[in-house]
Design an enzyme around this catalytic site. Structure first.
Site, mmCIF file in Angstrom:
data_model
loop_
_atom_site.group_PDB
_atom_site.id
_atom_site.type_symbol
_atom_site.label_atom_id
_atom_site.label_comp_id
_atom_site.label_asym_id
_atom_site.label_seq_id
_atom_site.Cartn_x
_atom_site.Cartn_y
_atom_site.Cartn_z
ATOM 1 C CG HIS A 1 -2.324 0.937 0.925
ATOM 2 N ND1 HIS A 1 -3.325 1.005 0.633
ATOM 3 C CD2 HIS A 1 -1.992 2.799 1.452
ATOM 4 C CE1 HIS A 1 -3.346 2.456 1.111
ATOM 5 N NE2 HIS A 1 -2.994 3.108 1.926
ATOM 6 C CD GLU A 2 1.659 3.585 3.575
ATOM 7 O OE1 GLU A 2 1.905 4.549 3.449
ATOM 8 O OE2 GLU A 2 0.368 3.576 4.151
ATOM 9 C CG HIS B 1 0.103 6.228 -0.728
ATOM 10 N ND1 HIS B 1 -0.961 6.726 -1.699
ATOM 11 C CD2 HIS B 1 0.127 5.620 -0.005
ATOM 12 C CE1 HIS B 1 -1.822 6.543 -0.406
ATOM 13 N NE2 HIS B 1 -1.064 5.380 0.703
#
Length: 447
Positions: free
Chosen positions: A102-103, A106
Site C-alpha cells: 500500500h505505501e 503512494h
C-alpha cells in the site's frame, strides 16, 4: 489503513472452539486507512446475518465441477489462540507485506512524478530501526497500526523552498490524486496477482459436504476428553437432532445446544471407524454461564482442487474469484454501516488479525492466499470512503478544491480535519491492541 473483513466465510478446515463461547462465531472484516500516505489496520469481526451463529461455507453460492466452491477459513471467537510461533510469523509477514504494498503505491506514484518524498515508515510511534537512502528516511516503528509515506511540504527543517513545484502541495490536482489513490490501486493489483498465483500454483479448492460435523481436535482435560470424544470423530446428531451437510449451520446447532446445557448431559451420535454409537457429554460451565466441552469443530467435507486447463480459463477463474471476494467485502461493509449497533462490539485490532491469520496459516496454503487477497481488497475498498485520514477523505478534499476552482481550504482547517481523524485512529488502535491481548487464551488463563 483500515481493513474490513466482515464477509469472509469459513472453510472446511476452519475450526470452531467449543471452549470459550463468549462470542458467537462470526466473520471478520478488516479495514485500512491512509491519510495521503498514512495507513492503519483495524478489523471488524462482523456477522453475516442477524443470527450471529449462522455461518456459511460459500461465497456467492457458486458451483464448480467437483462441488461447492469454498473460501478461506475466517473466524472470530471470544478466546483468541495465536497458535504456533511459525504461523504467527506467517500472519505478521502477510500483514507487513500488505502495508508495504500500500505505501509503496503512494511512494512510487510520487517518485515517478518527481514529487519530493522524505519518509517511508512501517508502523507508527518511536523508531526501532532506520536508514537513509537518496534523501529518504526508511524506518520501522513501534506500533504495528500500519505505515505512512512522509512528504516535506510542511517540514520546518526542510531545505526545499516552499514554492518548489515538486512539493506535493504545489502539484496539480490530478498529480496529487494519482499519489493519493496509488495505494488503493496497488492493493487491488496485488490482490488480483495473489489470486492469479493461487490458481496457477495450487488451483482453487472446492468442497463436497457430507452429513455431520467433524471433530479435528479434542482438548486435554476437557469435558469432551473426559467423556470419550476423540479427534477424528464425526458428530451425526445432538440430543436427537440430526445434523445436515450444510457445514457451518450444523456447527452452529452444536454450539447452541452445548451453550444452553452447562452441567447437563448432551447426547452425541458419533460415527467412528465405520460404527455409529451414542456418547453422553456433560459440558463444563464457562465463566459467562454457558456450556463448553473443549473441542474444535468443522464442517464434514471432502476437498478437491480445480485447475484451469488453458490461459483463458485461468483468467475466468481469477476474475470470478476476484469478483466474489470483492462482492463479499462490499456486502460486509454495507452490513457494518446498516447494523452498526450489532457490529461495533466485533471491532478488533492487529493482535486479533494476527491470531486469525495464524489460524489460517496452520491450515494450508489455500487459506493463506485468500486471507492475503481478501485483506488487500478490504484495504482498497475502505480507503475509498470519504472519511478523515482515509485516502478517500484526502481525495474528497482534492475534489472540493477542484470544484472551488483550484481554491484550497485553509491549511489550518485541512490539517485539523486530518489530524483529528489520525488521532482517533491511533487511540482506537491502542485500545484494540489492549482488548485483543486480554482476549488471548494464554492471557485469559493467567488472569
Amino acid at each position: 489503513m483500515l481493513l474490513n473483513i466482515s464477509s469472509s466465510p469459513i472453510s472446511h478446515r476452519n475450526p470452531h472452539f467449543l471452549s470459550n463461547f463468549n462470542n458467537p462465531i462470526s466473520y471478520f472484516p478488516r479495514r485500512s486507512k491512509t491519510h495521503l500516505s498514512k495507513s492503519h489496520f483495524f478489523p471488524k469481526f462482523t456477522p453475516l446475518s442477524n443470527q450471529s451463529l449462522k455461518n456459511r461455507v460459500l461465497f456467492g453460492n457458486k458451483r464448480y465441477p467437483d462441488g461447492e466452491r469454498f473460501d478461506f477459513r475466517s473466524r472470530a471467537i471470544s478466546g483468541i489462540d495465536l497458535g504456533s510461533f511459525e504461523s504467527v510469523l506467517e500472519a505478521i509477514a502477510v500483514l507487513t507485506t500488505i502495508i508495504v504494498v500500500h505505501e509503496s503505491g503512494h511512494f512510487l506514484a510520487a517518485s515517478l512524478q518527481g514529487i519530493h518524498v522524505s519518509k517511508f515508515a512501517i508502523g507508527f510511534g518511536p523508531i526501532l530501526a532506520k536508514f537513509d537512502y537518496n534523501n529518504v528516511e526508511y524506518s520501522l516503528r513501534a506500533f504495528p497500526l500500519g505505515g505512512f509515506v512522509g512528504f516535506p511540504d510542511n517540514d520546518p527543517d526542510s531545505e526545499i523552498p516552499i514554492d518548489d513545484e515538486n512539493l506535493l502541495k504545489n502539484r496539480p490536482t490530478l498529480d496529487r490524486s494519482i499519489v493519493v489513490s496509488a495505494g488503493i490501486i496497488a492493493n487491488v493489483i496485488f490482490a488480483y496477482a495473489i489470486i492469479f498465483v493461487q490458481v496457477l500454483s495450487v488451483g482453487l479448492p472446492v468442497q463436497e459436504a457430507f452429513p455431520g460435523v467433524l471433530v479435528p481436535e479434542v482438548k486435554t482435560f476437557s469435558a469432551a476428553s473426559r467423556d470419550g470424544l476423540l479427534s477424528g470423530d464425526v458428530i451425526l446428531a445432538v440430543d436427537g437432532t440430526e445434523l445436515s451437510k450444510t457445514g457451518p449451520d450444523a456447527v452452529s446447532k452444536i454450539v447452541d445446544i452445548v451453550k444452553r446445557n452447562p452441567k447437563s448431559n448432551v447426547v452425541f451420535r458419533i460415527e467412528r471407524g465405520g460404527e455409529d454409537f451414542d456418547i453422553r457429554v456433560t459440558p463444563d460451565k464457562n465463566f459467562d454461564g454457558t456450556g463448553k466441552i473443549g473441542v474444535q469443530l468443522s464442517p464434514n467435507v471432502r476437498i478437491t482442487k480445480v485447475r484451469p486447463r488453458n490461459i483463458p480459463e485461468t483468467f475466468r477463474f481469477v476474475g470470478r474469484e476476484f469478483m466474489g471476494l470483492s462482492s463479499n467485502v462490499l456486502d460486509g461493509l454495507k452490513q457494518t454501516f446498516f447494523n452498526f449497533s450489532q457490529t461495533a462490539s466485533k471491532v478488533a485490532g492487529p493482535v486479533a488479525i494476527i491470531a486469525v491469520g495464524a489460524e489460517v496459516a496452520r491450515s494450508n496454503i489455500d487459506g493463506l492466499y485468500q486471507f492475503a487477497a481478501l485483506l488487500n481488497i478490504n484495504l482498497a475498498v475502505i480507503n475509498l470512503l470519504p472519511l478523515p485520514a482515509l485516502d478517500g477523505g484526502t481525495l474528497a478534499l482534492i475534489l472540493l478544491e477542484a470544484v472551488r476552482g483550484g481554491k484550497k481550504l485553509p491549511v489550518e482547517v485541512e490539517q485539523g480535519i486530518m489530524s483529528s481523524g489520525i488521532m482517533l485512529v491511533i487511540f482506537l488502535g491502542l485500545f484494540l491492541i489492549v482488548k485483543d491481548t486480554l482476549s488471548l487464551d494464554f492471557i485469559k488463563e493467567m488472569l
